[in-house]
Scaffold this motif. Structure first.
Motif, short mmCIF file in Angstrom:
data_model
loop_
_atom_site.label_atom_id
_atom_site.label_comp_id
_atom_site.label_asym_id
_atom_site.label_seq_id
_atom_site.Cartn_x
_atom_site.Cartn_y
_atom_site.Cartn_z
N LEU A 249 50.26 -60.47 46.71
CA LEU A 249 51.70 -60.28 46.48
C LEU A 249 51.97 -60.12 44.99
O LEU A 249 51.36 -60.82 44.18
CB LEU A 249 52.47 -61.52 46.96
CG LEU A 249 52.44 -61.86 48.45
CD1 LEU A 249 53.24 -63.12 48.71
CD2 LEU A 249 53.03 -60.70 49.23
N GLU A 250 52.90 -59.23 44.66
CA GLU A 250 53.30 -59.14 43.25
C GLU A 250 54.57 -59.93 43.01
O GLU A 250 54.85 -60.38 41.89
CB GLU A 250 53.46 -57.68 42.86
CG GLU A 250 52.10 -57.02 42.75
CD GLU A 250 52.16 -55.59 42.32
OE1 GLU A 250 53.26 -55.06 42.08
OE2 GLU A 250 51.07 -54.99 42.24
N VAL A 251 55.36 -60.07 44.07
CA VAL A 251 56.56 -60.90 43.99
C VAL A 251 56.52 -61.88 45.15
O VAL A 251 56.38 -61.46 46.30
CB VAL A 251 57.84 -60.04 44.11
CG1 VAL A 251 59.09 -60.92 44.06
CG2 VAL A 251 57.89 -58.98 43.03
N LEU A 252 56.61 -63.15 44.84
CA LEU A 252 56.65 -64.15 45.91
C LEU A 252 58.11 -64.28 46.35
O LEU A 252 58.85 -65.14 45.90
CB LEU A 252 56.09 -65.48 45.40
CG LEU A 252 55.85 -66.57 46.43
CD1 LEU A 252 54.98 -66.09 47.58
CD2 LEU A 252 55.21 -67.79 45.78
#
Ligand SMILES: Cc1ncc(COP(=O)(O)O)c(C=O)c1O
Length: 396
Positions: A58-61
């Motif tokens: 994931l790059e953004v949680l």
């Protein structure tokens, strides 16, 4: 100083917590403590669940959907179908553990001053959820002599008042290990239909049944679709207590849409844990076969060993991984503290959970303890030996 709320003051402490400093001190003094008091399984979490989190990039949680992702809820439908429970994804709201499922349920069906009838002894945190919801717990006592079977229907009916909103059962039971029969569920179904109540079943231990007995869910019972609410969790099923994922399942649309408002207010269940829980659904059946076999062996060992102790009475658990034992002592709170503070056998002692905290009726369970069989067999045998030695020298 600004004031703490009455509700806050009334919130019960964890019944085990007051014993923790004594356990810590015992350990500092070099005594090994066998923890028979906890519900944290020592079983390994399925690798597939752990790997799913490790392998995410994931790059953004981000927040998940308030009700839990579509994919997870859809896969849950298959899980329930395998357990002969016929529901669809719209019947499910994913929560932060079974704990939040209970809180949302109480919030959705009860107002301040309303009553919920619960067979006691019951999972002690029901008291906390009730207090935080301003709800009154009305206990109905089940007895060790009856192996903690469902009290008679007439006893339930005596307790129903205009403020009663629900009956809550835990099946299989914590702390009793009692597994309700189909007939008992049918009896409960009759009462809730007759008095127009909700029936909440905490089924977080669904998989853990023994002696060839099968769990019968309230969602399998026809005619109570609008009454039945199931509380569920991945915590015990996959030994994933730290994931904090559970769910509410009900066919009552108005109830589910109400719980969704609570879910929206807290925004989202934890995203990583959802990934782990979704992957956990791929756990091979062999995992459960092994785990249940392990618990079953522990159960048999524990009960056999306990029954060798003179003056001790123990209810035979048919599910979950706890049992309640009656000890030849007057006050199991004192005894539990004494075990940690004053006793050791070859530098080892045990920590048990005094059962009075699992009762709401004052004075009930005074000489009982809950014992969890979440330790390996050798440790259980040694723990019971310690208990036996302790009872020889303990003075009330
Ligand atoms: C009967 C019962 N219900 C609910 C819970 C809450 O579990 P969780 O919030 O970890 O899903 C527990 C935890 O021990 C339990 O024993």
């Amino acid at each position: 100083m600004p004031k703490i709320s009455i509700k806050g003051q009334n919130m019960p402490q964890s019944p085990i917590r007051k014993l923790v400093p004594f356990a810590e001190q015992a350990k500092k003094n070099g005594t090994k403590v066998y923890h028979l008091n906890i519900g944290q399984p020592d079983i390994k979490t399925p690798q597939v669940a752990l790997d799913a989190v490790k392998n995410t990039n994931l790059e953004v949680l981000a927040y998940a959907r308030s009700e839990g992702s579509e994919t997870y809820r859809t896969k849950l439908v298959d899980y329930y179908a395998k357990n002969d429970i016929n529901v669809n994804a719209d019947n499910i709201v994913v929560t932060t553990g079974g704990s939040e499922a209970l809180l949302f349920t109480f919030g959705s069906i009860m107002d301040v001053g309303d009553e919920v009838i619960i067979p006691e002894p019951f999972y002690a945190n029901y008291n906390g959820f009730s207090t935080s919801s301003g709800v009154k717990v009305v206990p109905i006592t089940s007895r060790i002599e009856d192996n903690f079977a469902l009290p008679s229907i007439s006893e339930f009916e005596k307790l129903i008042t205009p403020k009663t909103r629900a009956i809550l059962i835990c099946n299989p039971g914590n702390p009793t290990g009692y597994l309700y029969s189909k007939e008992e569920i049918k009896q409960l179904a009759e009462i809730v239909k007759k008095h127009d109540l909700f029936l909440i079943a905490d089924e977080v231990y669904r998989e853990f049944t023994y002696d060839g007995l099968e769990h019968y869910s309230i969602l399998q019972e026809t005619g109570i679709e609008q009454n039945a609410i199931v509380i569920d969790s991945v915590s015990k099923r996959y030994s994933m207590c730290g994931a904090r994922i559970g769910c509410i399942v009900s066919k009552n649309k108005e109830f589910i849409s109400t719980t969704l408002k609570f879910a929206q207010a807290r925004l989202s269940p934890p995203t990583y844990a959802l990934i782990a829980s979704e992957a956990a659904l791929e756990t091979p059946q062999s995992y459960f076969v092994d785990v249940i076999e392990e618990y079953d062996e522990r159960r048999k060992t524990l009960i056999t060993e306990l029954e060798k102790i003179e003056g001790l009475k123990v209810a035979h658990p048919k599910g979950a991984f706890y049992c309640v034992a009656e000890l030849p002592v007057k006050d199991s709170d004192d005894f539990a503290q004494w075990l940690l503070e004053e006793f050791n056998h070859n530098n080892e002692t045990v920590m048990v959970a005094p059962a009075s905290a699992f009762y709401s009726t004052k004075g009930e369970g005074k000489n009982q303890v809950r014992i969890a069989y979440v330790l390996k067999k050798e440790d259980l045998i040694r723990s019971v030996e310690i208990l036996k030695e302790a009872l020889k020298v303990y003075k009330d």
